[in-house]
Structures are given as structure tokens and as C-alpha cells.
Design a protein around this motif. Sequence first.
Motif, PDB file in Angstrom:
ATOM      1  N   ASN A 598       5.634   3.089  -6.141  1.00  0.00           N
ATOM      2  CA  ASN A 598       4.547   3.939  -5.649  1.00  0.00           C
ATOM      3  C   ASN A 598       3.425   3.114  -5.024  1.00  0.00           C
ATOM      4  O   ASN A 598       2.244   3.469  -5.108  1.00  0.00           O
ATOM      5  N   MET A 599       3.794   2.022  -4.417  1.00  0.00           N
ATOM      6  CA  MET A 599       2.846   1.139  -3.744  1.00  0.00           C
ATOM      7  C   MET A 599       2.535   1.692  -2.352  1.00  0.00           C
ATOM      8  O   MET A 599       3.439   2.011  -1.590  1.00  0.00           O
ATOM      9  N   PRO A 600       1.234   1.860  -1.978  1.00  0.00           N
ATOM     10  CA  PRO A 600       0.939   2.306  -0.621  1.00  0.00           C
ATOM     11  C   PRO A 600       1.396   1.265   0.394  1.00  0.00           C
ATOM     12  O   PRO A 600       1.213   0.058   0.189  1.00  0.00           O
ATOM     13  N   GLN A 601       1.992   1.746   1.471  1.00  0.00           N
ATOM     14  CA  GLN A 601       2.506   0.864   2.519  1.00  0.00           C
ATOM     15  C   GLN A 601       2.239   1.495   3.889  1.00  0.00           C
ATOM     16  O   GLN A 601       2.121   2.721   4.006  1.00  0.00           O
ATOM     17  N   TYR A 602       2.161   0.653   4.900  1.00  0.00           N
ATOM     18  CA  TYR A 602       2.151   1.131   6.285  1.00  0.00           C
ATOM     19  C   TYR A 602       3.229   0.403   7.065  1.00  0.00           C
ATOM     20  O   TYR A 602       3.649  -0.708   6.699  1.00  0.00           O
ATOM     21  N   PHE A 603       3.684   1.028   8.150  1.00  0.00           N
ATOM     22  CA  PHE A 603       4.799   0.506   8.927  1.00  0.00           C
ATOM     23  C   PHE A 603       4.265  -0.150  10.190  1.00  0.00           C
ATOM     24  O   PHE A 603       3.591   0.484  10.992  1.00  0.00           O
ATOM     25  N   LEU A 604       4.552  -1.443  10.331  1.00  0.00           N
ATOM     26  CA  LEU A 604       4.057  -2.194  11.485  1.00  0.00           C
ATOM     27  C   LEU A 604       5.071  -3.274  11.835  1.00  0.00           C
ATOM     28  O   LEU A 604       5.602  -3.943  10.944  1.00  0.00           O
ATOM     29  N   ASN A 605       5.327  -3.403  13.127  1.00  0.00           N
ATOM     30  CA  ASN A 605       6.281  -4.418  13.609  1.00  0.00           C
ATOM     31  C   ASN A 605       7.634  -4.281  12.919  1.00  0.00           C
ATOM     32  O   ASN A 605       8.230  -5.261  12.454  1.00  0.00           O
ATOM     33  N   LYS A 606       8.068  -3.027  12.785  1.00  0.00           N
ATOM     34  CA  LYS A 606       9.409  -2.704  12.292  1.00  0.00           C
ATOM     35  C   LYS A 606       9.635  -3.072  10.822  1.00  0.00           C
ATOM     36  O   LYS A 606      10.769  -3.253  10.378  1.00  0.00           O
ATOM     37  N   SER A 607       8.560  -3.168  10.041  1.00  0.00           N
ATOM     38  CA  SER A 607       8.723  -3.419   8.608  1.00  0.00           C
ATOM     39  C   SER A 607       7.572  -2.789   7.844  1.00  0.00           C
ATOM     40  O   SER A 607       6.494  -2.533   8.398  1.00  0.00           O
ATOM     41  N   TRP A 608       7.797  -2.533   6.553  1.00  0.00           N
ATOM     42  CA  TRP A 608       6.797  -1.924   5.688  1.00  0.00           C
ATOM     43  C   TRP A 608       5.929  -3.012   5.059  1.00  0.00           C
ATOM     44  O   TRP A 608       6.446  -3.988   4.523  1.00  0.00           O
ATOM     45  N   LYS A 609       4.607  -2.825   5.142  1.00  0.00           N
ATOM     46  CA  LYS A 609       3.637  -3.779   4.617  1.00  0.00           C
ATOM     47  C   LYS A 609       2.973  -3.205   3.364  1.00  0.00           C
ATOM     48  O   LYS A 609       2.438  -2.084   3.399  1.00  0.00           O
ATOM     49  N   ASP A 610       2.998  -3.968   2.258  1.00  0.00           N
ATOM     50  CA  ASP A 610       2.322  -3.545   1.027  1.00  0.00           C
ATOM     51  C   ASP A 610       0.815  -3.565   1.206  1.00  0.00           C
ATOM     52  O   ASP A 610       0.273  -4.391   1.945  1.00  0.00           O
ATOM     53  N   VAL A 611       0.145  -2.650   0.499  1.00  0.00           N
ATOM     54  CA  VAL A 611      -1.320  -2.578   0.539  1.00  0.00           C
ATOM     55  C   VAL A 611      -1.876  -2.887  -0.845  1.00  0.00           C
ATOM     56  O   VAL A 611      -1.477  -2.270  -1.849  1.00  0.00           O
ATOM     57  N   TYR A 612      -2.792  -3.825  -0.911  1.00  0.00           N
ATOM     58  CA  TYR A 612      -3.501  -4.136  -2.155  1.00  0.00           C
ATOM     59  C   TYR A 612      -4.999  -4.026  -1.895  1.00  0.00           C
ATOM     60  O   TYR A 612      -5.497  -4.491  -0.874  1.00  0.00           O
ATOM     61  N   PHE A 613      -5.689  -3.381  -2.823  1.00  0.00           N
ATOM     62  CA  PHE A 613      -7.128  -3.229  -2.693  1.00  0.00           C
ATOM     63  C   PHE A 613      -7.831  -4.363  -3.436  1.00  0.00           C
ATOM     64  O   PHE A 613      -7.208  -5.151  -4.154  1.00  0.00           O
ATOM     65  N   SER A 614      -9.139  -4.434  -3.286  1.00  0.00           N
ATOM     66  CA  SER A 614      -9.887  -5.586  -3.790  1.00  0.00           C
ATOM     67  C   SER A 614      -9.842  -5.715  -5.308  1.00  0.00           C
ATOM     68  O   SER A 614     -10.047  -6.802  -5.846  1.00  0.00           O
TER      69      SER A 614
END
Length: 869
Positions: A598-614
Motif C-alpha cells: 500500500n505504498m503510494p507510487q507514481y508512474f514516470l519513465n515507464k516505471s513505478w516510483k515509491d513515495v516517502y514523506f519526510s
Amino acid sequence: MLTTCCNSNHLINNSQYLAITEKAFNQRKHLAINRDSALFSVFNQNLSLKQSEALEFLYAFMPLSDLADYNGNFFLANIDISLRARSESKWGKDIPENVFLHYVLPCRINNENLDSFRIVYYNELINRVKGKDLREAALEINHWCHEKVSYQPADDRTSAPMSTILSARGRCGEESTFTVAALRTVGIPARQVYTPRWAHTDDNHAWVEIWFNGEWYYMGACEPEPVLDRGWFTEPVRRAMLVHTKSFGAFYGNENVIKKNYNYTDINNLAKYAITKKIIVKVSDKDDVPLSDAQVEYQLYNYAEFYPLAVVPTNEYGISQFETGLGDLLIWAHKGDNFDFKKISVGETDTLRLKLNRKENSVNSFDLDLDVPVIRSPLPGPPKEVAEQNSERINKENNVRQKYIDLWMKPAEAKKLAIKLNIDTGRVMNIIARSMGNYNEISSFLSETPDSLRPVAMSLLEILPDKDLRDIKEYILSDHLRNSTLPLKISGESDNKIFLEYIINPRIANELLIPWRHYFLTKLPSVLVINGSHDPSSIIQYLNDNIRIDDDENYYRTAITPVGVNELKVSDTGSRAICFVAICRSLGIPSRLEPGRNMPQYFLNKSWKDVYFSDQKQPDQNKGYLKLQSADTKPVPEYYLHFTIARFEGGRYNTLEYDYNKKISDFKEELPLPPGHYMLVTGNRLINSKILSNITFFDLAGNEHKTVEVKLRKDITKKEILGKIDLKKIKSLYDLNSNSQLCVNEKGLVIIWIDPEKEPTKHIFNDLPLLKTELDAWGGKFIFLSAGTGADLSLHQLDIKGLPANTSFGIDNHLDILNNSVKLNLPPEMNLPVVVLADKDGNILYISTGYRIGIGEQILKYLLTTVDI
């Protein structure tokens, strides 16, 4: 002694409790300062003292989700109904103040979406119970609920009571939420109670308790019985390891408290239902010094994971106590990253000592044999005559509900709508059928959508879960369609999937769906709207700067809507993740919560990037890759049924959330996971409910490609003939559908005695279609026998889809065959449903009685693993 206010106009006459409430209210007002006008301007109205104190009480203890997503006038309207019911009902004046505050006044019951149910249905319900005492009224309200709703499994999102009525169905959590709402509407103190997980089968259950003359009594929600303290679950709950409820507000009372929080209390109700025992866990550090505030988890095997029934911190002496049933538990204690664990049999354990000297487990494996509480002699039911009268009334209520269902849009009408709008008729008919009682909203949305957007509108509807189609509103759909960033060009199937599932899709997790796209496009800072569409890091920074995290305050774990997060500026971690995804999708950035973590991710350059907050620790970004495989084919291991994977965080292993019943063969790709310590749990639940489990720990390093073998422990117990059934009796029955004589083939037969009205039977009708292919390959006969009338059985057959090919239905009047023709070596608990597997000669090879999930799998497991008798 608690003192009393002298002013009779007070709602809260206990002056000490009033002071506690006022202090908590002032703290909560500061917490919700960013929604000051929406929430607190209601106090500027000409309120009575009772209205004012009721509002303060609700605000003082409500979770973040309610502070974020509702307004003061909504709560005042609900309060007015509660005060009206207290004055107009026959029993209102006899309800003690503390009972009224905790179990009548609160709008929230569990994690449902709130609605205006009380306001809409008050007159109908209060008229229904006129002249009755509280006990009679509670039973009558349950009959009313059954007229509106019957049981049907569904996803984890808990629909609001009015949405449950709209679709005429709900899972047990929705039925009980709905029934408690109806009871509280007429001023009857009520609460939802539940066993979070059963010991003897992979499931949970929720029902209702009502307060009457100083005691709590139970009943099955939307499953009316003629008396209190009776339900189909009466026997299963005697084998439970925990039954509990939440008490809203600062608690005072004498019930068994698991854990007291400042705005709610967890109460252990198990002793009302089952034989219990209190166990003591003493926790120390590596030097044998007692540890305070260590988290002690009392874990039960269920759904192929060790689920924490309760988490009870240790006191200053390093002691944690918990009252539970007489089965096996895994006790897991941790503080920081240090932990220890041990399996116990509760009946044989008084005190357990754990020393937190484990920091991690590298490769290690443990076999665990787990027992569940034993079956006991059934309790007597209500008198036969009373039960039969109740059954007749239930049949009439089924007809009332069916008449409402018959008003839904017919296939021919849906086809006519499709032709009018020039849309594929099959697709429209399927969408309308899935929408059930919500067909007006769906058909209106399609009709009002411009021709140019209608193809996208159809795709949007088709990706929504069934439950969303059953309660979503047209204006919400329109916002998500008309304010989505439509791609200039979709180059292929993968691009189309990305757009539909991760941009235009309004469903992110289990949050309430609202129209958030136009809101974010107009309310977010313009520089963020411009830059965020090509730089998702600016969205992360925006949330870091503006949203404060407080997980404890959102204690019902009801997700806050994305708009609510942005307006309140306070959120739990999960709701912030949902908000991030919503903002991304509003700006045209594909985004999701990653399956598993359930990690937030966004899709960029054909791959999913994990999101970590401060406020989150970012692990090594060089992910490891896990491949799951198994040589087992009988059965093929399934997630949450036979195995789970968990990752070590903060002293415990957290289960990765993949789809229920996902076969290991469907994990085709390697799973990209952060480096760390992992745990594989497997389990084989045997016919007698005993579990053969295994825990295997392993490490996954960055850039490592690891294969993990999922292997289920096998039952080597020799199978025996359990009894005999007179097949002549079976052959004398006639199939209600074709009127052809029932027969037994060479493969044998499965006979299932059912009560079509009860949830355990409905579980069988849902379980068997999942294994239709395998059961058809076996080729044996399936015979369903009901004690009801032929007309009643035919009514229920209409809704049963996907049963094995060799299936017949019949009537066993007064259960004559079951009672007189089934001879068993060991007499089991003979509660319905009763499932018997017999060979062609009538030898009984397997029997299951009462409530149990996964009957199809148990039958197959026996057939596939049996040895010569």
C-alpha cells in the motif's frame, strides 16, 4: 463518587464527566481549527443546553475522518433525532445517561461512511415499534431490517446504511452497522460486536448487542430470531478466542476492558459467549529487567497469517494480561526492533515469560501445530412452534424485499437505454445489472454524458468495483469524467490500462468516493497545479509542508477523503497516501497504492516510483526481487488461504496485502520489494480444524533475485469410515428443477443439508463456484436438501450461480433423513449446514457440521489426499 449537575436541562448531568468532555472538546477544537467554520459555526445557532452538550460530546471524541468530512449541521440533525427518540419512545426515560451517550447518541458505529439514515427513517421506524417495550421493539426492528437487507459477501469497504438498503444486501459488517443504526434511531442502546477472526475457520463475523434492563443481549443483524440471545452463530461463537466492541467516548463502567484510550475503549465481550481464561505475559529485556510499554500481541492463525486479536501493552512491571478462549495463540512481544514470540495453548498456560533479545531472524523455520477450541454440546433453541412462526414471518419478509428488487431496471430496459444512446447493449446491460438499486444514478450519468465522452464513461463504469456501482452518485462520476486529463493519444493496450486504472479511476483504497478532481484543480496553489503535472516531487513537498500526521486520532481507521485531508490539514498515514494519489490523478499523473505494501507510487519513465514523506524512513532504493513458486498442485497454494508474506518493521512482521485467493501460479512476475527481513507463513487447515502451520524467516537484499518455495505441510492421518447413510432414502427424493429421480454415480456424492436463510449456507453457495472446475472434474453428485417448502427453495435457487454440474435440490421434510438415516460413529454437533461426503455404497468419508468457510476446498482436499481405508 461522580457528582451530579443540579440543572435538569443538562444532557450530561454527571459533572465530572461533563468536565472531561469539555476539556476534550476544547482540545479537539484546536485540532480541527482549519475546519472551524464548517464544524463549529453551528454553535452560533440558538441551541438548547442538551443540543450544545451533545455536540460537544460528539466532537470531543470523534475520529479525524468525521472532523474532516462532515459538518456541524449534519451532526446537529442527527442529535435532534436522538433527543426526539429519547422523549418519544416508551423506554427513553429509562436509559441511563452513560448508556445513552455511548450507545445511542453517536452517529458512527464502526468504519462505515456516515449518512442521513436516522433523519430519513425515523418516522417509519418509530411508528413500527409503537406500544412495544424495548425488548419487543428490538426484535421488531430486526424484522424491519430483514425486509430491507439480506446477507451477501462483499469487499472490505463498509457501505453507509442507506446504501446498504439501496442494494438490499450487505456482508455481516454492513448488516450489523445498518441494524445498529436502525436501533439507535428509535433510541435503543445498541452496539456492533464482532469476533475479528474465528479460530476454527478462515473468516470473521459481526452482530449486534442491545441494552435492556441493565444487561446486554445479542441478536444476528438482519437475521431475526423469535428471542434474544440466539443466532446461527450461537454455537460457533462458543469456540471464539475474542469477541469485542468499541465504546465511543471517555469510558466509565464495569465491563472487561482490553485497552482504554482517551476517546474510545476496547471492550472484551467474550465471557458472555464462551469459556474463557486470563493469561499473563511477563516481558523483560535481555538482562531480565521487566519492560514497560512493550507491545504484546495475542495472535491467532487465520487467513494464513498470525492476526493480532488484541495488542495489550505491558505495565510498569512488564506484565500484560488478556482474557481469551481455550485455543492456541502465538504471543508476539516487541519494543523497538527487539522481539520474542512463542506459541501457547491457552488451556495449559497461566503465565508466559518472553525476553526481548531477538532483533531479527535470518534464515530460520518453525513448524507449529495449532489447535482450536473444541465443539461442545449444543445449547437448546427456542420452542419449535415459536421457531416455525418466525420462519413463516421471515418468508413474508423475503417477499417484501423481493418486491423492491423487482422494481430495479430490467435487462430489456437496459438494452433499450443502450440502443437509445448508441452503446453496446451487452456492456450496458452488465453495468446496469451490477448497479442493482442504484440504476437511476448510472443510467442518468450515461444519458447526461456527451456523445464524445461516452466511450470513456463506459470504461470508467466498467473498472469500478461492484459496490461502487451500487452506491455512487451521478455528480461524482461526472466530476471524475469531465475533469480528468484525457490523453491526446493512446498508443496501445498498456497505455489504455494506465489511463483507466491509474488516472481516471476514482477508487484508490476504501475511502468514501467524492468529487475531488475539480476541487484540487481549483483549490491547490496554481504553481502546484502547473508544476505538479510534470514534477510529482512538488506534490510530496506540498503534503510535507501542509499535512500533520496523527495516526492515533483516526482510531476507527476510516479513510479520510482527499478533500478532507487537504481541508483539515491533519491526517493518518494511510489517508495522506490516498490524498497523494488523488492529487496526482487530478493533475494527469498515473498513481496508485502499490499492491502488497500500500505504498503510494507514481508512474514516470515507464516505471513505478515509491513515495516517502519526510516523516518516513526511506529504505535502500535498490529493491530485491522475490519469486514465489510451489510444487504443490493439490491444492495449488493461494494467498490468504494457504500462505502469506510479511515484512519486518518496528519489531513485528506486517503482512503484504495481495489479492485474496490469488493462486501462486498467478504470481507470474517477480515481486519488487524493499530489502529487509521477511516471513513466509503457510498453513493447512485440516478437516478437524487443526492447523499444520510453518513460519520461515528469510532476508532479501538489494538487487537480489530470490526464489522462495511455498510448501504446505501434509496431513498424514489415515482416513476412516465415519458412518453410514441410507442411500435408499436419498434415491426416493425428486429434483425440484427437472422432477427427475436423484441418483448416485460411481464417484460418490456430497449431500448438504441447508438453511437457505442463514449466512453459513450462503457461504457454501459462494464457496463452491470458486472450485467448480475441480469439482466437475471429480464428477460426483451434489445434493442440497432443505427442511423448508419447495416454493421457498425454488425462490433461493434463482440466485445460485456456478454450482457443480451434477447438482440437484430436494426437500428433507423435518430433516427426517438427516435425523434417522445418517448413522455416525462419533456424534458431531448437528447444526446446519451439514455436509456429508459418501462413496457409492453410502460410507461416510467426511462430515462437516455448522458454520465453516471453504467447504469446497475441504472436500477436494479429502478427495486429493485420501489414503486407502
